[in-house]
Write a protein that holds these residues in place. Sequence first.
Motif, PDB file in Angstrom:
ATOM      1  N   LEU A 188       0.855  -1.177   0.000  1.00 26.87           N
ATOM      2  CA  LEU A 188       0.000   0.000   0.000  1.00 26.87           C
ATOM      3  C   LEU A 188       0.895   1.232   0.000  1.00 26.87           C
ATOM      4  O   LEU A 188       1.696   1.419   0.928  1.00 26.87           O
ATOM      5  CB  LEU A 188      -0.891  -0.011   1.243  1.00 26.87           C
ATOM      6  N   THR A 225       0.926   5.210   0.186  1.00 29.24           N
ATOM      7  CA  THR A 225       0.156   6.384   0.564  1.00 29.24           C
ATOM      8  C   THR A 225       1.027   7.614   0.350  1.00 29.24           C
ATOM      9  O   THR A 225       2.252   7.518   0.197  1.00 29.24           O
ATOM     10  CB  THR A 225      -0.274   6.319   2.046  1.00 29.24           C
ATOM     11  N   CYS A 230      -4.390  -8.062   4.054  1.00 28.91           N
ATOM     12  CA  CYS A 230      -5.630  -7.671   3.388  1.00 28.91           C
ATOM     13  C   CYS A 230      -6.620  -8.829   3.357  1.00 28.91           C
ATOM     14  O   CYS A 230      -6.267  -9.977   3.577  1.00 28.91           O
ATOM     15  CB  CYS A 230      -5.349  -7.174   1.975  1.00 28.91           C
ATOM     16  N   ARG A 239     -13.398  -4.938  -3.857  1.00 26.86           N
ATOM     17  CA  ARG A 239     -12.566  -4.116  -2.987  1.00 26.86           C
ATOM     18  C   ARG A 239     -11.663  -4.985  -2.124  1.00 26.86           C
ATOM     19  O   ARG A 239     -11.916  -6.175  -1.917  1.00 26.86           O
ATOM     20  CB  ARG A 239     -13.437  -3.209  -2.114  1.00 26.86           C
ATOM     21  N   LEU A 246      -3.538   8.066   4.648  1.00 33.40           N
ATOM     22  CA  LEU A 246      -4.666   7.856   3.738  1.00 33.40           C
ATOM     23  C   LEU A 246      -5.907   8.640   4.161  1.00 33.40           C
ATOM     24  O   LEU A 246      -6.758   8.947   3.332  1.00 33.40           O
ATOM     25  CB  LEU A 246      -4.961   6.369   3.504  1.00 33.40           C
ATOM     26  N   VAL A 297      -4.671   6.102  -3.141  1.00 32.69           N
ATOM     27  CA  VAL A 297      -3.518   5.262  -2.822  1.00 32.69           C
ATOM     28  C   VAL A 297      -3.162   4.393  -4.022  1.00 32.69           C
ATOM     29  O   VAL A 297      -3.956   4.250  -4.960  1.00 32.69           O
ATOM     30  CB  VAL A 297      -3.812   4.376  -1.591  1.00 32.69           C
ATOM     31  N   VAL A 310      -1.968   0.474  -4.955  1.00 40.09           N
ATOM     32  CA  VAL A 310      -2.014  -0.880  -4.406  1.00 40.09           C
ATOM     33  C   VAL A 310      -1.248  -1.818  -5.331  1.00 40.09           C
ATOM     34  O   VAL A 310      -1.400  -1.748  -6.561  1.00 40.09           O
ATOM     35  CB  VAL A 310      -3.479  -1.361  -4.281  1.00 40.09           C
ATOM     36  N   ALA A 327      -6.382   3.258  -6.066  1.00 36.11           N
ATOM     37  CA  ALA A 327      -7.624   2.991  -5.339  1.00 36.11           C
ATOM     38  C   ALA A 327      -7.956   4.182  -4.451  1.00 36.11           C
ATOM     39  O   ALA A 327      -7.102   5.026  -4.167  1.00 36.11           O
ATOM     40  CB  ALA A 327      -7.483   1.726  -4.493  1.00 36.11           C
ATOM     41  N   THR A 328      -9.212   4.211  -4.018  1.00 33.98           N
ATOM     42  CA  THR A 328      -9.662   5.196  -3.046  1.00 33.98           C
ATOM     43  C   THR A 328      -9.889   4.481  -1.728  1.00 33.98           C
ATOM     44  O   THR A 328     -10.576   3.458  -1.678  1.00 33.98           O
ATOM     45  CB  THR A 328     -10.964   5.875  -3.514  1.00 33.98           C
ATOM     46  N   ALA A 329      -9.302   5.028  -0.663  1.00 33.31           N
ATOM     47  CA  ALA A 329      -9.383   4.430   0.666  1.00 33.31           C
ATOM     48  C   ALA A 329     -10.537   5.047   1.446  1.00 33.31           C
ATOM     49  O   ALA A 329     -10.644   6.267   1.550  1.00 33.31           O
ATOM     50  CB  ALA A 329      -8.079   4.660   1.406  1.00 33.31           C
ATOM     51  N   LEU A 356     -10.456  -0.470   0.193  1.00 29.62           N
ATOM     52  CA  LEU A 356      -9.748   0.116  -0.951  1.00 29.62           C
ATOM     53  C   LEU A 356     -10.562  -0.206  -2.203  1.00 29.62           C
ATOM     54  O   LEU A 356     -10.704  -1.375  -2.579  1.00 29.62           O
ATOM     55  CB  LEU A 356      -8.345  -0.478  -1.058  1.00 29.62           C
TER      56      LEU A 356
END
Length: 140
Positions: free
Chosen positions: A31, A33, A48, A54, A74, A80, A82, A95-97, A135
Amino acid sequence: MSEWNDKIIEEFRANGGKVGGPFEGTPLILLTTTGARTGTARTNPVACLRDGDRLLVFASYAGAPRHPDWYHNLLANPTVTVEVGDGTAIETFTATAVPLAGEERDRFYARQAELVPVFAEYQTRTSRVIPVVALYPARS
């Protein structure tokens, strides 16, 4: 911790997303950030759990009394990067956290603790509620 993480990151990338040692068999991603204060990209290996399209990650920090830096990052910058591997290749995506809350957070943390029992231990080590973050891959 940085040197420790660097070795895991190197092993992850060299082996298509698989690592040994204490994380062998635990699904991991890398990940990346953006630093909340510095704006610098920071990469961390994190456990994860896949949930449909997701990925869920857990800001356990091994049960430390505070959240890991990547979680603070984040929150400030939820976009972010991945890296996910299947043992042969690594897929990289943006991705959006989004932190989970309430019953949804509780349900997925319990599921992770069931699958990877050390997560139950992490929660007993701290009085904070360990965040669970979804994510969501960016749509092209």
